[in-house]
Motif scaffolding. Structure first.
Motif, PDB file in Angstrom:
ATOM      1  N   LEU A  71       0.912  16.389   3.294  1.00 53.05           N
ATOM      2  CA  LEU A  71      -0.128  17.383   3.543  1.00 53.05           C
ATOM      3  C   LEU A  71      -1.389  16.748   4.113  1.00 53.05           C
ATOM      4  N   ALA A  72      -1.528  15.455   3.953  1.00 48.54           N
ATOM      5  CA  ALA A  72      -2.715  14.758   4.467  1.00 48.54           C
ATOM      6  C   ALA A  72      -2.830  14.891   5.982  1.00 48.54           C
ATOM      7  N   TYR A  73      -1.705  14.946   6.689  1.00 48.24           N
ATOM      8  CA  TYR A  73      -1.751  15.072   8.148  1.00 48.24           C
ATOM      9  C   TYR A  73      -2.375  16.404   8.562  1.00 48.24           C
ATOM     10  N   ALA A  74      -1.998  17.463   7.881  1.00 51.03           N
ATOM     11  CA  ALA A  74      -2.551  18.781   8.201  1.00 51.03           C
ATOM     12  C   ALA A  74      -4.040  18.835   7.881  1.00 51.03           C
ATOM     13  N   ILE A  75      -4.423  18.286   6.747  1.00 48.45           N
ATOM     14  CA  ILE A  75      -5.839  18.273   6.377  1.00 48.45           C
ATOM     15  C   ILE A  75      -6.640  17.433   7.370  1.00 48.45           C
ATOM     16  N   GLY A  76      -6.081  16.302   7.750  1.00 50.84           N
ATOM     17  CA  GLY A  76      -6.740  15.450   8.741  1.00 50.84           C
ATOM     18  C   GLY A  76      -6.917  16.141  10.080  1.00 50.84           C
ATOM     19  N   ALA A  77      -5.915  16.910  10.482  1.00 53.75           N
ATOM     20  CA  ALA A  77      -6.017  17.643  11.746  1.00 53.75           C
ATOM     21  C   ALA A  77      -7.111  18.707  11.690  1.00 53.75           C
ATOM     22  N   VAL A  78      -7.226  19.390  10.550  1.00 51.31           N
ATOM     23  CA  VAL A  78      -8.264  20.420  10.401  1.00 51.31           C
ATOM     24  C   VAL A  78      -9.654  19.784  10.442  1.00 51.31           C
ATOM     25  N   LEU A  79      -9.776  18.574   9.979  1.00 46.78           N
ATOM     26  CA  LEU A  79     -11.055  17.879  10.043  1.00 46.78           C
ATOM     27  C   LEU A  79     -11.340  17.326  11.435  1.00 46.78           C
ATOM     28  N   LEU A  80     -10.351  16.687  12.020  1.00 45.19           N
ATOM     29  CA  LEU A  80     -10.577  15.921  13.245  1.00 45.19           C
ATOM     30  C   LEU A  80     -10.610  16.752  14.525  1.00 45.19           C
ATOM     31  N   VAL A  81      -9.694  17.682  14.680  1.00 46.65           N
ATOM     32  CA  VAL A  81      -9.593  18.418  15.948  1.00 46.65           C
ATOM     33  C   VAL A  81     -10.864  19.231  16.259  1.00 46.65           C
ATOM     34  N   MET A  89       0.849  -1.178   0.000  1.00 42.86           N
ATOM     35  CA  MET A  89       0.000   0.000   0.000  1.00 42.86           C
ATOM     36  C   MET A  89       0.896   1.242   0.000  1.00 42.86           C
ATOM     37  N   THR A  90       0.586   2.178  -0.879  1.00 46.03           N
ATOM     38  CA  THR A  90       1.384   3.401  -0.961  1.00 46.03           C
ATOM     39  C   THR A  90       0.821   4.451   0.004  1.00 46.03           C
ATOM     40  N   TYR A  91       1.637   5.462   0.260  1.00 45.43           N
ATOM     41  CA  TYR A  91       1.206   6.542   1.143  1.00 45.43           C
ATOM     42  C   TYR A  91       0.017   7.307   0.557  1.00 45.43           C
ATOM     43  N   VAL A  92      -0.059   7.396  -0.750  1.00 43.95           N
ATOM     44  CA  VAL A  92      -1.178   8.100  -1.385  1.00 43.95           C
ATOM     45  C   VAL A  92      -2.481   7.368  -1.100  1.00 43.95           C
ATOM     46  N   ILE A  93      -2.478   6.062  -1.311  1.00 38.49           N
ATOM     47  CA  ILE A  93      -3.694   5.278  -1.071  1.00 38.49           C
ATOM     48  C   ILE A  93      -4.099   5.359   0.395  1.00 38.49           C
ATOM     49  N   LEU A  94      -3.136   5.227   1.284  1.00 40.74           N
ATOM     50  CA  LEU A  94      -3.421   5.307   2.716  1.00 40.74           C
ATOM     51  C   LEU A  94      -3.958   6.694   3.087  1.00 40.74           C
ATOM     52  N   SER A  95      -3.339   7.733   2.565  1.00 43.51           N
ATOM     53  CA  SER A  95      -3.772   9.107   2.873  1.00 43.51           C
ATOM     54  C   SER A  95      -5.182   9.371   2.377  1.00 43.51           C
ATOM     55  N   VAL A  96      -5.468   8.973   1.160  1.00 45.77           N
ATOM     56  CA  VAL A  96      -6.794   9.198   0.589  1.00 45.77           C
ATOM     57  C   VAL A  96      -7.845   8.416   1.376  1.00 45.77           C
ATOM     58  N   ALA A  97      -7.530   7.178   1.733  1.00 44.27           N
ATOM     59  CA  ALA A  97      -8.486   6.359   2.484  1.00 44.27           C
ATOM     60  C   ALA A  97      -8.783   6.972   3.853  1.00 44.27           C
ATOM     61  N   VAL A  98      -7.750   7.393   4.551  1.00 44.98           N
ATOM     62  CA  VAL A  98      -7.946   7.982   5.881  1.00 44.98           C
ATOM     63  C   VAL A  98      -8.688   9.313   5.781  1.00 44.98           C
ATOM     64  N   LEU A  99      -8.326  10.152   4.824  1.00 49.90           N
ATOM     65  CA  LEU A  99      -9.017  11.441   4.662  1.00 49.90           C
ATOM     66  C   LEU A  99     -10.480  11.242   4.263  1.00 49.90           C
ATOM     67  N   ALA A 100     -10.769  10.231   3.458  1.00 50.76           N
ATOM     68  CA  ALA A 100     -12.161   9.962   3.083  1.00 50.76           C
ATOM     69  C   ALA A 100     -12.969   9.532   4.313  1.00 50.76           C
ATOM     70  N   LEU A 101     -12.399   8.672   5.136  1.00 52.37           N
ATOM     71  CA  LEU A 101     -13.087   8.254   6.361  1.00 52.37           C
ATOM     72  C   LEU A 101     -13.299   9.433   7.305  1.00 52.37           C
ATOM     73  N   LEU A 102     -12.271  10.251   7.456  1.00 59.24           N
ATOM     74  CA  LEU A 102     -12.395  11.433   8.312  1.00 59.24           C
ATOM     75  C   LEU A 102     -13.452  12.396   7.781  1.00 59.24           C
ATOM     76  N   ALA A 103     -13.482  12.584   6.481  1.00 61.04           N
ATOM     77  CA  ALA A 103     -14.470  13.493   5.889  1.00 61.04           C
ATOM     78  C   ALA A 103     -15.884  13.004   6.153  1.00 61.04           C
ATOM     79  N   VAL A 104     -16.114  11.722   5.965  1.00 63.59           N
ATOM     80  CA  VAL A 104     -17.450  11.162   6.203  1.00 63.59           C
ATOM     81  C   VAL A 104     -17.839  11.324   7.674  1.00 63.59           C
ATOM     82  N   ALA A 105     -16.890  11.094   8.562  1.00 60.43           N
ATOM     83  CA  ALA A 105     -17.182  11.173   9.990  1.00 60.43           C
ATOM     84  C   ALA A 105     -17.296  12.610  10.491  1.00 60.43           C
TER      85      ALA A 105
END
Length: 102
Positions: A74-84, A1-17
């Motif tokens: 950049l996925a970490y920063a986007i994830g933080a803006v969604l999750l925090v 699994m590449t970092y892109v696939i992992l990042s997109v999957a995690v960001l999609a889950l975070l966005a839905v939640a």
């Protein structure tokens, strides 16, 4: 699994939640926070990758860099803006009664 696939999957889950909660919040502070975090991520990720504090497996990154660090960081920063803010609101945040003087 590449970092892109992992990042997109995690960001999609975070966005839905997170989006149901984030829709109730003012958008301007979220956007400004996101821009600041993205800028800081670009600067400091390039420093830590450039100093070889962090290294990436070349087979697992997309190859798109900014200019040294992979774009996937950049996925970490986007994830933080969604999750925090979502966690803050979900766990109670600051209430109006807490801001009033006794």
């Amino acid at each position: 699994m590449t970092y892109v696939i992992l990042s997109v999957a995690v960001l999609a889950l975070l966005a839905v939640a997170c989006l149901p909660v984030l829709r109730r919040l003012p958008h301007r502070p979220l956007v400004l926070t996101g821009l600041v975090l993205l800028a800081l991520t670009v600067v400091f990720d390039n420093i830590i990758v450039g100093l070889e504090i962090v290294a990436y497996d070349e087979d697992l990154i997309s190859g798109v860099t900014m200019p040294i660090a992979p774009l996937e960081d950049l996925a970490y920063a986007i994830g933080a803006v969604l999750l925090v803010p979502t966690l803050w609101e979900s766990l109670g945040g600051r209430t109006a009664s807490a801001t009033e003087a006794p």
